[in-house]
Scaffold this active site. Structure first.
Site: not given
Ligand code: ADP
Length: 494
Positions: A264, A299
């Site tokens: 990720e 993020c």
């Protein structure tokens, strides 16, 4: 949660007792430690064990032994569920202590740390605990003289590497499903944000997770992380962090045992404001929170604001006002809305992005400076930059700080083209009252999650992961479980 309780906790010595391996804290085999500074005031906070490849081997061996003897992997799912539910309860009972611990080394505002770190970790352990005794295998539609059974077998030893921005939330997204599925785990937190995860290891043991099943080795990425990812005895790696490290993990995998790597990675997520948005004032408020909370160190932050021409100036003025009205300050003060940037190098990198953007012709509408320097901590004013072109560094690359890049667009086609014009594909936002347009945008934008008339806040029930160079692994939801199982077929002649 009240200020007096937070103040009492902020005074405690938080030096951890080393790595957590095979059910106990232990020093590094070399005895080495490294100093962690607090982003709140720039002062020394704790000494963390500096792990070595030998420490990693010890932890992986403990994890392997635990896995092979079945003390957890062959425990009935309902029994694992009971332990993980208890862990959820223990995390909730210690939520404030855990949140303050995390804030002291990572700098996130306490309100967010309490909910998004501590309480969300408790919820994550409970979610996967509740799921695990409802996972069924399959009987294949074979001919009558054979029986084809498809089992979900735990993969074995899971190596997990997590970043510093939400160590506990992201860590539990990986640890909870991995443990629920019956695996053993060796976790490496970020070197500068290990404290809250070490506390979880202690609570996991208290909840009844057997020795060796959950291990934490602290230390540097290039040493501990590399040794873990190169280990011949780690079966899969799960990772959240930068694209550069993600690439290295794939290399380590190729150089060792071809372990699967679930990555990720970063994002440069577009947040697209059409002139027909149902409530532009609300759009500005939520979009500001979507980039500036946690100092932009998220993020999925909506770090590229794309605004339709006809509302451009008004919308920029509104979001600039929001940027200026956030109370930035000591993250352990309840009335601070934005805390500290995690470290001095991160802060300097953020400021460099602003300087370079100005050199490329962008205009700074607000922010772009270090503030509250008298505290010694690392604080940055929320920053709005307009005139950011597709070719600019600030358009293309993740800052991971409180810097918003604003670009105008003409129509839907241009919005989609600009939205998809980076190597990333993590998140996006679309603000419009036109339902058909909303669906077209969801279909047209390359991203793992597209928010419509909101930004952020998607909960545990839905997967989070990216496309393109934002990675290939999904955390959260039932889908996250898949990676922690191998499919095993039993083909039985009758
Ligand atoms: P960030 O920019 O969020 O710090 P990194 O990818 O550098 O992203 O860090 C995320 C995690 O990856 C941290 O735990 C860090 O220690 C780890 N890490 C960094 N470099 C490596 C490496 N070469 N091998 C394995 N892990 C690493």
């Amino acid at each position: 949660m009240d200020q007096a309780s937070i103040n009492a906790l902020r005074a405690l010595d938080v030096t951890p007792r080393g790595h957590f391996i095979n059910g106990a804290f232990c020093a590094s085999e070399t005895g080495a430690q490294h100093q962690v500074l607090s982003p709140i005031d720039g002062l020394p906070l704790a000494q963390i064990a500096e792990g070595s490849p030998t420490d990693v081997d010890t932890a992986v061996r403990a994890a392997r032994v635990a896995f092979e003897d079945g003390r957890w992997s062959r425990m009935a799912p309902a029994a694992r569920k009971k332990v993980l539910l208890k862990l959820g309860d223990l995390i909730e009972a210690h939520a404030l202590e855990i949140a303050v611990l995390g804030v002291r080394d990572n700098g996130t505002e306490i309100n967010m740390a309490y909910k998004a770190e501590a309480l969300s970790a408790a919820a994550t352990f409970r979610y996967y605990a509740e799921v695990i005794d409802k996972v069924y295998g399959q009987i294949a539609p074979t001919s009558h003289d054979v029986l084809g059974l498809v089992h979900h077998a735990p993969v074995g030893v899971v190596g997990a590497i997590v970043p510093w921005n939400f160590p506990l939330m992201i860590g539990s997204w990986k640890i909870a499903p991995a443990l629920a599925a019956g695996n053993s785990v060796v976790l490496k937190p970020a070197e500068s944000a290990s404290l809250s995860l070490l506390k979880i290891a202690e609570l996991a043991a208290e909840a009844g997770v057997p020795d060796g099943v959950f291990n934490v080795v602290t230390g540097r990425g290039a040493v501990v992380g590399e040794a873990l990812a190169l280990s011949m005895d780690v079966d899969i790696m799960v990772f959240t962090g930068s694209g550069a490290t993600g690439r290295r993990l794939l290399e380590y995998s190729a150089r060792s045992n071809l372990k699967r790597c679930y990555l990720e990675l970063g994002g440069k997520s577009p947040n697209i404001i059409f002139a027909d948005a149902p409530d532009l004032a609300e759009a500005a408020k939520i979009s500001a929170a979507g980039i500036f909370r946690n100092s932009g160190q998220v993020c999925v932050a909506g770090s590229r604001l794309l605004v339709q021409h006809e509302i451009f100036e008004d919308f920029v003025a509104e979001i600039t006002l929001h940027a200026e009205s956030f109370r930035v300050g000591d993250p352990l003060e309840l009335n601070s809305q934005i805390g500290a940037v995690h470290s001095l190098p991160e802060l300097e990198a953020n400021l460099d992005f602003v300087t370079q953007a100005e050199a490329e012709g962008a205009e700074r509408r607000t922010g772009g400076t270090r503030i509250l320097t008298e505290t010694g901590g690392y604080y940055m004013a929320p920053t709005v930059m307009t005139g950011v072109k597709q070719s600019d560094n600030l358009f293309q690359n993740e800052v991971f700080g409180p810097v918003l890049a604003v670009t105008p667009f003409k129509d839907e086609d241009e919005a989609i083209r600009l939205a998809n014009a980076t190597e990333y594909g993590l998140a996006a936002g679309v603000w419009t009252a036109n339902l058909s347009r909303a669906h077209r945008m969801v279909a047209g934008i390359r991203a793992g999650v597209v928010h419509v008339n909101t930004y952020g806040g998607a909960d545990l029930t839905v997967p989070l992961g990216g496309v393109g160079q934002s990675g290939n692994g999904h955390d959260k939801s039932l889908h996250a479980l898949d990676k922690y199982f191998d499919l095993k077929t039993a083909w039985i002649k009758i």
